[in-house]
Design a protein around this motif. Sequence first.
Motif, short mmCIF file in Angstrom:
data_model
loop_
_atom_site.label_atom_id
_atom_site.label_comp_id
_atom_site.label_asym_id
_atom_site.label_seq_id
_atom_site.Cartn_x
_atom_site.Cartn_y
_atom_site.Cartn_z
N GLN A 244 0.83 -1.21 0.00
CA GLN A 244 0.00 0.00 0.00
C GLN A 244 0.86 1.25 0.00
O GLN A 244 0.59 2.22 -0.72
CB GLN A 244 -0.91 -0.04 1.23
CG GLN A 244 -1.78 1.18 1.42
CD GLN A 244 -2.64 1.04 2.66
OE1 GLN A 244 -3.53 0.19 2.72
NE2 GLN A 244 -2.38 1.86 3.66
N ARG A 245 1.90 1.25 0.80
CA ARG A 245 2.79 2.41 0.86
C ARG A 245 3.49 2.63 -0.49
O ARG A 245 3.62 3.76 -0.96
CB ARG A 245 3.83 2.21 1.97
CG ARG A 245 3.23 2.21 3.36
CD ARG A 245 4.15 1.55 4.37
NE ARG A 245 3.54 1.49 5.70
CZ ARG A 245 3.95 0.69 6.67
NH1 ARG A 245 4.95 -0.16 6.45
NH2 ARG A 245 3.36 0.70 7.84
N VAL A 246 3.94 1.54 -1.11
CA VAL A 246 4.65 1.66 -2.38
C VAL A 246 3.73 2.21 -3.46
O VAL A 246 4.10 3.13 -4.21
CB VAL A 246 5.21 0.28 -2.80
CG1 VAL A 246 5.68 0.32 -4.24
CG2 VAL A 246 6.37 -0.10 -1.90
N LEU A 247 2.54 1.66 -3.57
CA LEU A 247 1.63 2.09 -4.63
C LEU A 247 1.23 3.55 -4.47
O LEU A 247 1.16 4.30 -5.45
CB LEU A 247 0.39 1.19 -4.64
CG LEU A 247 0.65 -0.27 -5.04
CD1 LEU A 247 -0.63 -1.09 -4.93
CD2 LEU A 247 1.22 -0.35 -6.45
N LEU A 248 0.97 3.97 -3.24
CA LEU A 248 0.61 5.38 -3.02
C LEU A 248 1.76 6.31 -3.35
O LEU A 248 1.59 7.32 -4.04
CB LEU A 248 0.16 5.58 -1.56
CG LEU A 248 -1.22 5.04 -1.19
CD1 LEU A 248 -1.47 5.19 0.30
CD2 LEU A 248 -2.31 5.74 -1.99
N GLY A 249 2.95 5.98 -2.86
CA GLY A 249 4.11 6.82 -3.14
C GLY A 249 4.42 6.91 -4.61
O GLY A 249 4.70 7.99 -5.15
N PHE A 250 4.37 5.74 -5.30
CA PHE A 250 4.65 5.75 -6.74
C PHE A 250 3.58 6.52 -7.50
O PHE A 250 3.90 7.27 -8.43
CB PHE A 250 4.73 4.31 -7.26
CG PHE A 250 4.75 4.21 -8.74
CD1 PHE A 250 5.91 4.50 -9.44
CD2 PHE A 250 3.61 3.86 -9.45
CE1 PHE A 250 5.94 4.43 -10.84
CE2 PHE A 250 3.63 3.79 -10.83
CZ PHE A 250 4.80 4.07 -11.52
N LEU A 251 2.32 6.34 -7.14
CA LEU A 251 1.23 7.02 -7.84
C LEU A 251 1.39 8.53 -7.75
O LEU A 251 1.31 9.24 -8.77
CB LEU A 251 -0.11 6.59 -7.27
CG LEU A 251 -1.35 7.25 -7.89
CD1 LEU A 251 -1.45 6.91 -9.37
CD2 LEU A 251 -2.62 6.82 -7.15
N PHE A 252 1.61 9.05 -6.56
CA PHE A 252 1.78 10.49 -6.40
C PHE A 252 3.05 10.98 -7.11
O PHE A 252 3.07 12.06 -7.70
CB PHE A 252 1.82 10.86 -4.93
CG PHE A 252 0.50 10.72 -4.24
CD1 PHE A 252 -0.64 11.29 -4.76
CD2 PHE A 252 0.39 9.99 -3.06
CE1 PHE A 252 -1.88 11.15 -4.14
CE2 PHE A 252 -0.83 9.84 -2.42
CZ PHE A 252 -1.97 10.42 -2.96
N GLY A 253 4.11 10.18 -7.07
CA GLY A 253 5.35 10.56 -7.76
C GLY A 253 5.15 10.65 -9.25
O GLY A 253 5.68 11.56 -9.91
N ALA A 254 4.39 9.70 -9.82
CA ALA A 254 4.13 9.72 -11.26
C ALA A 254 3.21 10.88 -11.64
O ALA A 254 3.43 11.55 -12.66
CB ALA A 254 3.52 8.39 -11.69
N LEU A 255 2.18 11.12 -10.82
CA LEU A 255 1.23 12.20 -11.14
C LEU A 255 1.90 13.57 -11.13
O LEU A 255 1.52 14.46 -11.92
CB LEU A 255 0.07 12.19 -10.14
CG LEU A 255 -0.91 11.01 -10.26
CD1 LEU A 255 -1.95 11.08 -9.16
CD2 LEU A 255 -1.57 11.00 -11.63
N VAL A 256 2.88 13.75 -10.28
CA VAL A 256 3.59 15.04 -10.23
C VAL A 256 4.78 15.04 -11.19
O VAL A 256 5.05 16.05 -11.87
CB VAL A 256 4.05 15.34 -8.79
CG1 VAL A 256 4.87 16.62 -8.73
CG2 VAL A 256 2.84 15.45 -7.86
#
Length: 433
Positions: A244-256
Amino acid sequence: MLVLGLYVAAFFGTYLVSSRLLKSFFEREGFNSLKTVTFGDESAVKANRVASVISVITVFWLWVAFTNSVIPLPKLPGPFSGDVTFTYTAQLEDGTTDDAEVTMRVYREDIQQTVDADGNPGQEPEPAAVEPGDGFAKNDSLTVARYGFKVINVWKNDEVSKKEGSTVVALNGIPVGPGEAVEIPEGTISLTDKGTPTFAPATGLRMARLYLPAPEIVLSRFIWLNQEGYQGYTLLEHTRFSLQRVLLGFLFGALVGIPIGYAMGLTSWSRGWFDPIVEFMRPIPPLALIPLIIIWFGIGELGKVVLLFLAALWIMIIAARSGVSGVAISKVHAAYSLGASKWQILSRVIVPNSLPDIFTGARVAMGVCWGTVVAAELVAANVGLGKMIVTASKFQQTDIIIVGIIVIGIIGFMIEVGMRALENWLIPWKGKV
């Protein structure tokens, strides 16, 4: 070095067998098989799945070979178990000498963790029964665990003690002094710096359970972790929190990161504005930011997601920027000549041609995030695979550590395979235009 040598030997051995004896069976059919020159052509090199299977089997065999596993596969020489007898020669101050025997009973180091048919735990065996013998030096009998070490106070039952001037001058008839040793097939007998005999059983080439448990022990621990849990959470729950932590961090990193990367690749002002920041932050390992993240956000979930966001952000920015910069200018000129607008150039030319680089960056970012979250949990977390591993290490529970490592590796492999499949599905034109 021995492990590496065996692995290399297995690699070349299986390659020769597959390429010579079974070549026709392993040959792939298709367009690439018709090419007359394929060396150096990346498009002609595809993973041989038979080699992949053999590679995994080889690693598993090496694991079995270096442990005391019950799995019926060839193993390296194991540790000594049983009774061994050696002699020591004691000498008095007047030069009188006497020989006596020491019988060591070497038992399995994990015997106390076993149970009998009635469910009773295993007990350390009794020393072998020996007669004291004649003379001032008396025979001794002791026990020691495999992979263990025993200091032998031979004067405990002798008629003349060490304080009274008795010293050990030879082992198995070989003269020795303090700090010297004598090798025997069953182990090593030596004298300490103060002249006290010691015995260390031969370990062979296998590793003790403390250092490398056998596969069946790791499997039983895996089942136990899913049923009983560890530190209040099951293995599935530890894994879920980490993912869960990985997916959230990656998602926000990609969106920005992706929009910033596009901006840097399309406008000189954005390139000049963000370039110093990106190039300054990119070389900094995410783990170096952990102390600062803890100070700012604490050890809760927000801090870990922010850390993973930063781990993915710079990678995604560079990937998007590289993708835009790599678009062939001839394609852009061709679109302009056909009357395309800037928005059409972006949506029909730049984005499709930059997606392969973005997906490559996404695969790298996911790998970095997965490694970072485990390391972050080692430092500050209440639940997660990293937390489970670091807690187990404090109690020397190597089997739990290996379970965590295997789960981390399998999930990392699945992430990579999933990203490749997603890339092939979403970007079928990669390498074709």
